[in-house]
Scaffold this motif. Structure first.
Motif, PDB file in Angstrom:
ATOM      1  N   THR A 127     -24.610  39.428  56.346  1.00 37.15           N
ATOM      2  CA  THR A 127     -25.498  39.947  55.604  1.00 37.15           C
ATOM      3  C   THR A 127     -25.431  39.485  54.264  1.00 37.15           C
ATOM      4  O   THR A 127     -24.676  38.960  53.608  1.00 37.15           O
ATOM      5  N   ALA A 128     -26.897  39.177  53.938  1.00 37.73           N
ATOM      6  CA  ALA A 128     -27.181  38.491  52.494  1.00 37.73           C
ATOM      7  C   ALA A 128     -27.414  39.482  51.264  1.00 37.73           C
ATOM      8  O   ALA A 128     -26.964  39.232  50.213  1.00 37.73           O
ATOM      9  N   GLY A 150     -37.960  34.485  58.003  1.00 38.30           N
ATOM     10  CA  GLY A 150     -38.200  33.552  57.291  1.00 38.30           C
ATOM     11  C   GLY A 150     -38.000  32.201  58.215  1.00 38.30           C
ATOM     12  O   GLY A 150     -37.965  32.233  59.321  1.00 38.30           O
ATOM     13  N   SER A 182     -34.271  30.925  58.295  1.00 40.14           N
ATOM     14  CA  SER A 182     -32.806  31.322  58.758  1.00 40.14           C
ATOM     15  C   SER A 182     -32.758  33.097  58.594  1.00 40.14           C
ATOM     16  O   SER A 182     -31.749  33.562  58.798  1.00 40.14           O
ATOM     17  N   SER A 183     -33.529  33.619  57.662  1.00 42.47           N
ATOM     18  CA  SER A 183     -33.433  34.986  57.336  1.00 42.47           C
ATOM     19  C   SER A 183     -34.119  36.003  57.900  1.00 42.47           C
ATOM     20  O   SER A 183     -35.011  35.606  58.651  1.00 42.47           O
ATOM     21  N   ILE A 202     -28.598  36.426  57.478  1.00 42.90           N
ATOM     22  CA  ILE A 202     -28.781  35.109  57.680  1.00 42.90           C
ATOM     23  C   ILE A 202     -28.230  34.540  58.975  1.00 42.90           C
ATOM     24  O   ILE A 202     -26.975  34.806  59.107  1.00 42.90           O
ATOM     25  N   LEU A 225     -26.258  31.630  61.072  1.00 41.03           N
ATOM     26  CA  LEU A 225     -25.569  30.338  60.706  1.00 41.03           C
ATOM     27  C   LEU A 225     -25.274  29.718  62.134  1.00 41.03           C
ATOM     28  O   LEU A 225     -25.087  30.338  63.218  1.00 41.03           O
ATOM     29  N   TYR A 263     -39.250  38.764  50.367  1.00 36.31           N
ATOM     30  CA  TYR A 263     -38.744  37.393  50.402  1.00 36.31           C
ATOM     31  C   TYR A 263     -38.976  36.422  49.282  1.00 36.31           C
ATOM     32  O   TYR A 263     -38.001  35.726  48.812  1.00 36.31           O
ATOM     33  N   LYS A 284     -36.551  35.038  46.407  1.00 40.95           N
ATOM     34  CA  LYS A 284     -36.248  33.412  46.358  1.00 40.95           C
ATOM     35  C   LYS A 284     -36.433  33.003  44.861  1.00 40.95           C
ATOM     36  O   LYS A 284     -35.533  32.350  44.183  1.00 40.95           O
ATOM     37  N   ARG A 342     -33.753  34.028  42.647  1.00 40.13           N
ATOM     38  CA  ARG A 342     -32.559  33.234  42.645  1.00 40.13           C
ATOM     39  C   ARG A 342     -32.480  31.788  42.251  1.00 40.13           C
ATOM     40  O   ARG A 342     -31.546  31.338  41.536  1.00 40.13           O
TER      41      ARG A 342
HETATM   42  C1  LIG Z   1     -26.069  33.955  52.701  1.00 38.89           C
HETATM   43  C2  LIG Z   1     -25.591  32.623  52.737  1.00 38.89           C
HETATM   44  C3  LIG Z   1     -25.218  31.976  53.939  1.00 38.89           C
HETATM   45  C4  LIG Z   1     -26.573  31.947  51.870  1.00 38.89           C
HETATM   46  O1  LIG Z   1     -26.267  30.593  51.868  1.00 38.89           O
HETATM   47  P1  LIG Z   1     -27.129  29.403  50.982  1.00 38.89           P
HETATM   48  O2  LIG Z   1     -26.360  28.174  50.788  1.00 38.89           O
HETATM   49  O3  LIG Z   1     -27.572  30.424  49.795  1.00 38.89           O
HETATM   50  O4  LIG Z   1     -28.425  29.125  51.692  1.00 38.89           O
HETATM   51  P2  LIG Z   1     -29.969  28.802  51.456  1.00 38.89           P
HETATM   52  O5  LIG Z   1     -30.178  28.641  50.016  1.00 38.89           O
HETATM   53  O6  LIG Z   1     -30.212  27.479  52.157  1.00 38.89           O
HETATM   54  O7  LIG Z   1     -30.657  29.961  52.003  1.00 38.89           O
HETATM   55  C5  LIG Z   1     -30.674  30.235  53.488  1.00 38.89           C
HETATM   56  C6  LIG Z   1     -31.560  31.567  53.743  1.00 38.89           C
HETATM   57  O8  LIG Z   1     -30.918  32.386  53.066  1.00 38.89           O
HETATM   58  C7  LIG Z   1     -31.853  33.380  52.236  1.00 38.89           C
HETATM   59  N1  LIG Z   1     -31.166  33.844  51.210  1.00 38.89           N
HETATM   60  C8  LIG Z   1     -29.820  33.282  50.537  1.00 38.89           C
HETATM   61  N2  LIG Z   1     -29.294  34.392  49.666  1.00 38.89           N
HETATM   62  C9  LIG Z   1     -29.969  35.268  49.631  1.00 38.89           C
HETATM   63  C10 LIG Z   1     -29.931  36.762  48.996  1.00 38.89           C
HETATM   64  N3  LIG Z   1     -28.985  36.932  48.134  1.00 38.89           N
HETATM   65  N4  LIG Z   1     -30.885  37.470  49.502  1.00 38.89           N
HETATM   66  C11 LIG Z   1     -31.748  37.279  50.420  1.00 38.89           C
HETATM   67  N5  LIG Z   1     -32.119  36.250  51.152  1.00 38.89           N
HETATM   68  C12 LIG Z   1     -31.204  35.349  50.751  1.00 38.89           C
HETATM   69  C13 LIG Z   1     -32.699  32.301  51.624  1.00 38.89           C
HETATM   70  O9  LIG Z   1     -33.892  32.848  51.242  1.00 38.89           O
HETATM   71  C14 LIG Z   1     -32.936  31.431  52.962  1.00 38.89           C
HETATM   72  O10 LIG Z   1     -33.705  32.086  53.838  1.00 38.89           O
HETATM   73  P3  LIG Z   1     -34.692  31.333  54.797  1.00 38.89           P
HETATM   74  O11 LIG Z   1     -34.065  30.203  55.493  1.00 38.89           O
HETATM   75  O12 LIG Z   1     -35.329  32.386  55.645  1.00 38.89           O
HETATM   76  O13 LIG Z   1     -35.856  30.546  53.942  1.00 38.89           O
HETATM   77  C15 LIG Z   1     -24.456  32.490  51.654  1.00 38.89           C
HETATM   78  O14 LIG Z   1     -24.955  33.038  50.282  1.00 38.89           O
HETATM   79  C16 LIG Z   1     -23.178  33.271  52.111  1.00 38.89           C
HETATM   80  O15 LIG Z   1     -22.448  32.952  52.940  1.00 38.89           O
HETATM   81  N6  LIG Z   1     -23.254  34.465  51.390  1.00 38.89           N
HETATM   82  C17 LIG Z   1     -22.145  35.458  51.921  1.00 38.89           C
HETATM   83  C18 LIG Z   1     -22.527  36.386  53.113  1.00 38.89           C
HETATM   84  C19 LIG Z   1     -21.401  37.218  53.853  1.00 38.89           C
HETATM   85  O16 LIG Z   1     -20.221  36.833  54.033  1.00 38.89           O
HETATM   86  N7  LIG Z   1     -21.732  38.418  53.890  1.00 38.89           N
HETATM   87  C20 LIG Z   1     -20.808  39.308  54.312  1.00 38.89           C
HETATM   88  C21 LIG Z   1     -20.177  39.988  53.306  1.00 38.89           C
HETATM   89  S1  LIG Z   1     -18.464  40.674  53.648  1.00 38.89           S
END
Ligand SMILES: CC(C)(COP(=O)(O)OP(=O)(O)OC[C@H]1O[C@@H](n2cnc3c(N)ncnc32)[C@H](O)[C@@H]1OP(=O)(O)O)[C@@H](O)C(=O)NCCC(=O)NCCS
Length: 158
Positions: free
Chosen positions: A55-56, A83, A85-86, A115, A117, A147, A151, A154
């Motif tokens: 969950t992001a 998207g 990966s989302s 997202i 992985l 979305y 983006k 961020r």
């Molecule tokens: C979510 C996560 C994998 C994104 O990693 P990242 O290196 O920022 O990845 P990217 O910037 O390449 O983005 C990947 C995708 O995630 C989306 N994304 C990243 N952060 C986001 C956010 N805060 N909200 C919505 N979408 C998000 C991007 O838009 C992108 O989507 P797309 O591929 O469809 O274009 C990372 O921030 C993470 O691991 N977060 C913790 C998640 C987690 O552990 N959740 C459970 C909590 S207990």
């Protein structure tokens, strides 16, 4: 990369709320419901992607009605937007008092962004979403707007 419809992954989970999920007055803790919603969104994202998912983000989560011990809670979840990966999933929480007819009410709704992985824990591409109805198309466009807006925000923060 293949493509899948919204109905392919549409899912629901139901559960009767127990006393250990509530406060002393019988109101169910919000966190218990959020966990159920997260699980429902997880099931949808897993079915669509067949990958590990996390969950992001959660948007527009608002509690409209209290939920009490003994009530049946059903979380209905379906994809709105995909998207690369989302995956954005809309979750609706329906609550039913099992003592009464016609008691079902919508207690809350929210959008969960999950997202996908790969095996190394990096975001990975998921199947495209096939939208089949006018409603699905309109919701998809609204999902795309959210979305793009997230983006942009961020990018500004970086
Ligand atoms: C979510 C996560 C994998 C994104 O990693 P990242 O290196 O920022 O990845 P990217 O910037 O390449 O983005 C990947 C995708 O995630 C989306 N994304 C990243 N952060 C986001 C956010 N805060 N909200 C919505 N979408 C998000 C991007 O838009 C992108 O989507 P797309 O591929 O469809 O274009 C990372 O921030 C993470 O691991 N977060 C913790 C998640 C987690 O552990 N959740 C459970 C909590 S207990």
């Amino acid at each position: 990369m293949d493509e899948k419809t919204i109905s392919y992954s549409r899912s629901q989970i139901s559960y009767v709320m127990m006393p250990n999920e509530a406060n002393a007055a019988g109101n169910v803790h919000g966190g218990e419901i959020m966990k159920m919603m997260d699980t429902a969104a997880y099931v949808v994202a897993r079915k669509h992607s067949r990958c590990n998912v996390v969950t992001a983000r959660v948007d527009e989560l608002e509690f409209h009605h209290p939920i009490y011990v003994g009530e049946l809670v059903t979380c209905k979840a379906e994809l709105v937007f995909v998207g690369r990966s989302s995956m954005e999933i809309h979750v609706t929480v329906l609550v039913e008092d099992l003592n009464c007819d016609m008691s079902t009410r919508t207690a809350l709704t929210a959008y969960f962004t999950m997202i996908a992985l790969d095996d190394e824990g990096r975001p990975t591409e998921v199947p495209r979403l096939i939208v089949e109805t006018e409603d699905e198309r309109a919701n998809f466009e609204k999902g795309r707007e959210r979305y793009e807006a997230h983006k942009k925000r961020r990018k500004k923060r970086k």
